[in-house]
Design a protein around this motif. Structure first.
Motif, PDB file in Angstrom:
ATOM      1  N   UNK A 132       0.731  -0.901   0.148  1.00  0.00           N
ATOM      2  CA  UNK A 132       0.036   0.095  -0.234  1.00  0.00           C
ATOM      3  C   UNK A 132       1.030   0.948  -0.276  1.00  0.00           C
ATOM      4  N   UNK A 133       0.755   1.593  -0.855  1.00  0.00           N
ATOM      5  CA  UNK A 133       1.474   3.574  -0.908  1.00  0.00           C
ATOM      6  C   UNK A 133       0.564   4.544  -0.906  1.00  0.00           C
ATOM      7  N   UNK A 134       1.193   5.225   0.396  1.00  0.00           N
ATOM      8  CA  UNK A 134       0.347   6.498   0.535  1.00  0.00           C
ATOM      9  C   UNK A 134       0.668   7.268  -0.064  1.00  0.00           C
ATOM     10  N   UNK A 135       1.432   7.632  -0.482  1.00  0.00           N
ATOM     11  CA  UNK A 135       1.834   8.535  -1.827  1.00  0.00           C
ATOM     12  C   UNK A 135       2.959   8.736  -3.147  1.00  0.00           C
ATOM     13  N   UNK A 136       3.049   9.458  -3.360  1.00  0.00           N
ATOM     14  CA  UNK A 136       4.436   8.382  -4.645  1.00  0.00           C
ATOM     15  C   UNK A 136       5.079   9.507  -4.483  1.00  0.00           C
ATOM     16  N   UNK A 137       5.792   9.874  -3.544  1.00  0.00           N
ATOM     17  CA  UNK A 137       7.194   9.853  -3.103  1.00  0.00           C
ATOM     18  C   UNK A 137       7.645   9.302  -3.663  1.00  0.00           C
ATOM     19  N   UNK A 138       9.438  10.028  -4.104  1.00  0.00           N
ATOM     20  CA  UNK A 138      10.877   8.490  -4.867  1.00  0.00           C
ATOM     21  C   UNK A 138      10.963   7.845  -3.385  1.00  0.00           C
ATOM     22  N   UNK A 139      11.289   8.705  -2.191  1.00  0.00           N
ATOM     23  CA  UNK A 139      11.952   7.860  -1.397  1.00  0.00           C
ATOM     24  C   UNK A 139      10.499   6.593  -0.584  1.00  0.00           C
ATOM     25  N   UNK A 140       9.680   6.486  -0.305  1.00  0.00           N
ATOM     26  CA  UNK A 140       7.939   5.415  -0.306  1.00  0.00           C
ATOM     27  C   UNK A 140       8.304   4.972  -1.750  1.00  0.00           C
ATOM     28  N   UNK A 141       8.698   4.750  -2.603  1.00  0.00           N
ATOM     29  CA  UNK A 141       8.668   4.215  -3.933  1.00  0.00           C
ATOM     30  C   UNK A 141       8.996   3.526  -4.282  1.00  0.00           C
ATOM     31  N   UNK A 142      10.748   4.148  -4.996  1.00  0.00           N
ATOM     32  CA  UNK A 142      11.528   3.494  -5.542  1.00  0.00           C
ATOM     33  C   UNK A 142      12.440   2.183  -5.197  1.00  0.00           C
ATOM     34  N   UNK A 143      11.907   2.208  -4.082  1.00  0.00           N
ATOM     35  CA  UNK A 143      12.473  -0.023  -3.712  1.00  0.00           C
ATOM     36  C   UNK A 143      11.059  -0.700  -4.347  1.00  0.00           C
ATOM     37  N   UNK A 144      10.683  -0.183  -5.430  1.00  0.00           N
ATOM     38  CA  UNK A 144       9.402  -1.064  -5.924  1.00  0.00           C
ATOM     39  C   UNK A 144      10.547  -1.945  -6.990  1.00  0.00           C
ATOM     40  N   UNK A 145      11.499  -1.298  -7.468  1.00  0.00           N
ATOM     41  CA  UNK A 145      12.399  -1.700  -8.444  1.00  0.00           C
ATOM     42  C   UNK A 145      13.743  -3.049  -7.916  1.00  0.00           C
ATOM     43  N   UNK A 146      13.399  -3.098  -6.745  1.00  0.00           N
ATOM     44  CA  UNK A 146      13.989  -4.002  -5.563  1.00  0.00           C
ATOM     45  C   UNK A 146      13.425  -5.121  -5.292  1.00  0.00           C
ATOM     46  N   UNK A 147      12.217  -5.352  -5.913  1.00  0.00           N
ATOM     47  CA  UNK A 147      11.022  -6.408  -5.951  1.00  0.00           C
ATOM     48  C   UNK A 147      10.886  -6.750  -7.275  1.00  0.00           C
ATOM     49  N   UNK A 148      11.487  -6.765  -8.299  1.00  0.00           N
ATOM     50  CA  UNK A 148      11.048  -6.947  -9.645  1.00  0.00           C
ATOM     51  C   UNK A 148      11.412  -8.556 -10.103  1.00  0.00           C
ATOM     52  N   UNK A 149      11.627  -9.046  -8.934  1.00  0.00           N
ATOM     53  CA  UNK A 149      11.889 -10.610  -9.570  1.00  0.00           C
ATOM     54  C   UNK A 149      10.997 -11.549  -8.747  1.00  0.00           C
ATOM     55  N   UNK A 150      10.485 -11.980  -9.718  1.00  0.00           N
ATOM     56  CA  UNK A 150       9.095 -12.868  -8.829  1.00  0.00           C
ATOM     57  C   UNK A 150       7.491 -12.456 -10.023  1.00  0.00           C
ATOM     58  N   UNK A 151       6.473 -13.198  -9.188  1.00  0.00           N
ATOM     59  CA  UNK A 151       4.731 -12.536  -9.187  1.00  0.00           C
ATOM     60  C   UNK A 151       4.932 -11.048  -9.560  1.00  0.00           C
ATOM     61  N   UNK A 152       3.567 -10.935 -10.193  1.00  0.00           N
ATOM     62  CA  UNK A 152       3.236  -9.413 -10.277  1.00  0.00           C
ATOM     63  C   UNK A 152       3.137  -9.380  -9.435  1.00  0.00           C
ATOM     64  N   UNK A 153       3.477  -7.607  -8.527  1.00  0.00           N
ATOM     65  CA  UNK A 153       3.307  -7.137  -7.421  1.00  0.00           C
ATOM     66  C   UNK A 153       1.478  -6.495  -7.102  1.00  0.00           C
ATOM     67  N   UNK A 154       0.987  -6.463  -6.402  1.00  0.00           N
ATOM     68  CA  UNK A 154      -0.585  -6.607  -5.205  1.00  0.00           C
ATOM     69  C   UNK A 154      -0.080  -5.339  -5.094  1.00  0.00           C
ATOM     70  N   UNK A 155      -0.515  -4.094  -5.915  1.00  0.00           N
ATOM     71  CA  UNK A 155      -0.104  -2.492  -5.215  1.00  0.00           C
ATOM     72  C   UNK A 155      -1.425  -1.976  -5.086  1.00  0.00           C
ATOM     73  N   UNK A 156      -2.092  -1.253  -4.133  1.00  0.00           N
ATOM     74  CA  UNK A 156      -3.084  -0.539  -3.447  1.00  0.00           C
ATOM     75  C   UNK A 156      -2.660   1.041  -3.765  1.00  0.00           C
ATOM     76  N   UNK A 157      -3.112   1.668  -4.216  1.00  0.00           N
ATOM     77  CA  UNK A 157      -2.590   2.909  -3.898  1.00  0.00           C
ATOM     78  C   UNK A 157      -3.817   3.973  -4.985  1.00  0.00           C
TER      79      UNK A 157
END
Length: 303
Positions: free
Chosen positions: A85-110
């Motif tokens: 769950x993303x509370x905003x789209x700030x760089x320091x709250x979303x950039x880490x998504x790139x580190x989770x790229x290996x695997x199944x689709x990410x279930x993201x709520x925003x």
């Protein structure tokens, strides 16, 4: 309900990589009574196996490695993260998504506005389609409730906050509802509630009501004073200008939290310049005298 503080620092963490402020210089020399902190994120669960991740900082890999309960347990590829769950789209709250790229689709709520930012100004959702993919779920901004499959016994209520979109956003100077939210996390079986908002610039009436109704508030602790960055020669902007209510002073966060009565009160998203990072400082002692805690990496909250 169990909450794990993965990271308690503001953008840049503590110490910040290029900062030689009073705090950063001393923590590097082991010359202050304090703890280093990675960038702000929490994880929430009711069974200690299936976790909802709130925000994904650039420090996410180290945060996950420091947290055994969320690490792989079944099969070759696995994770305890069931949704994000993303509370905003700030760089320091979303950039880490790139580190989770290996695997199944990410279930993201925003919110819809966060989705737009992360598909245009910082098109990380588009980038991830070439790796794991994203299943995006839009959450409401009107205070209505929603649940998340796989996250059992928890219900969520979003609270739209007065805030600006990030500097990179196409609508930076055209604020929209949903640019930033606070979230009420309720355990259905017990009725226990947490209000989580690491970015609070103003205590609006609906925000105060949410804080009053919660058993625990986990809120913005970025700055001690409004002119903190200005006084240290780091920035020309004040805390309130960039969407953070300082702790001290008239109508500051201490005053707000003291009005809430007997409940657990915790500050998170602590900037590297904030004197409360020094546990021998008068500001830290003042918080303790008022029954206010300062979050740290690895802190666990049980309700």
């Amino acid at each position: 309900m169990k909450i794990r503080v993965l990271g308690a620092g503001a953008g840049g963490g503590f110490p910040q990589w290029n900062c030689n402020c009073h705090n950063c210089a001393r923590i590097r020399r082991n010359a202050m009574n304090g703890k280093p902190r990675t960038q702000s994120s929490i994880a929430v669960s009711t069974d200690n196996n299936n976790w909802l991740l709130f925000n994904v900082s650039p420090d996410i890999r180290a945060q996950l490695e420091a947290f055994p309960a969320i690490q792989p347990k079944n099969g070759i590829r696995d994770t305890g993260i069931k949704a994000i769950l993303l509370i905003d789209s700030q760089i320091d709250h979303s950039t880490g998504l790139l580190m989770l790229r290996e695997g199944k689709p990410l279930e993201i709520y925003c919110t819809e506005m966060v989705k737009q930012d992360l598909s245009t100004g910082f098109p990380i959702f588009n980038m991830l389609t070439h790796y794991c993919g994203v299943n995006q779920h839009t959450i409401p901004t009107d205070g209505s409730s929603f649940t998340i499959p796989g996250i059992d016994d928890l219900r969520f209520y979003s609270q739209a906050l007065l805030s600006k979109a990030p500097p990179y956003s196409p609508h930076r100077y055209d604020p929209h509802e949903g640019d930033n939210i606070g979230v009420i996390i309720e355990q259905i079986s017990t009725g226990k509630k947490v209000f989580y908002s690491p970015g609070l610039g103003e205590i609006e009436p609906h925000v105060l009501s949410a804080m009053q109704a919660a058993d625990c508030v986990l809120v913005d602790g970025t700055f001690w004073t409004d002119d903190e960055m200005v006084a240290q020669g780091i920035s020309h902007k004040h805390a309130r200008e960039i969407g953070h209510l300082p702790q001290s002073g008239e109508a500051g966060m201490i005053e707000v939290l003291n009005s809430l009565g007997d409940k657990r009160k915790i500050l998170i998203h602590i900037n590297n310049t904030n004197p409360i990072l020094d546990e021998d400082s008068e500001p830290f002692k003042q918080l303790a005298d008022n029954g206010i805690e300062v979050a740290y990496d690895g802190m666990e909250i049980d309700l």
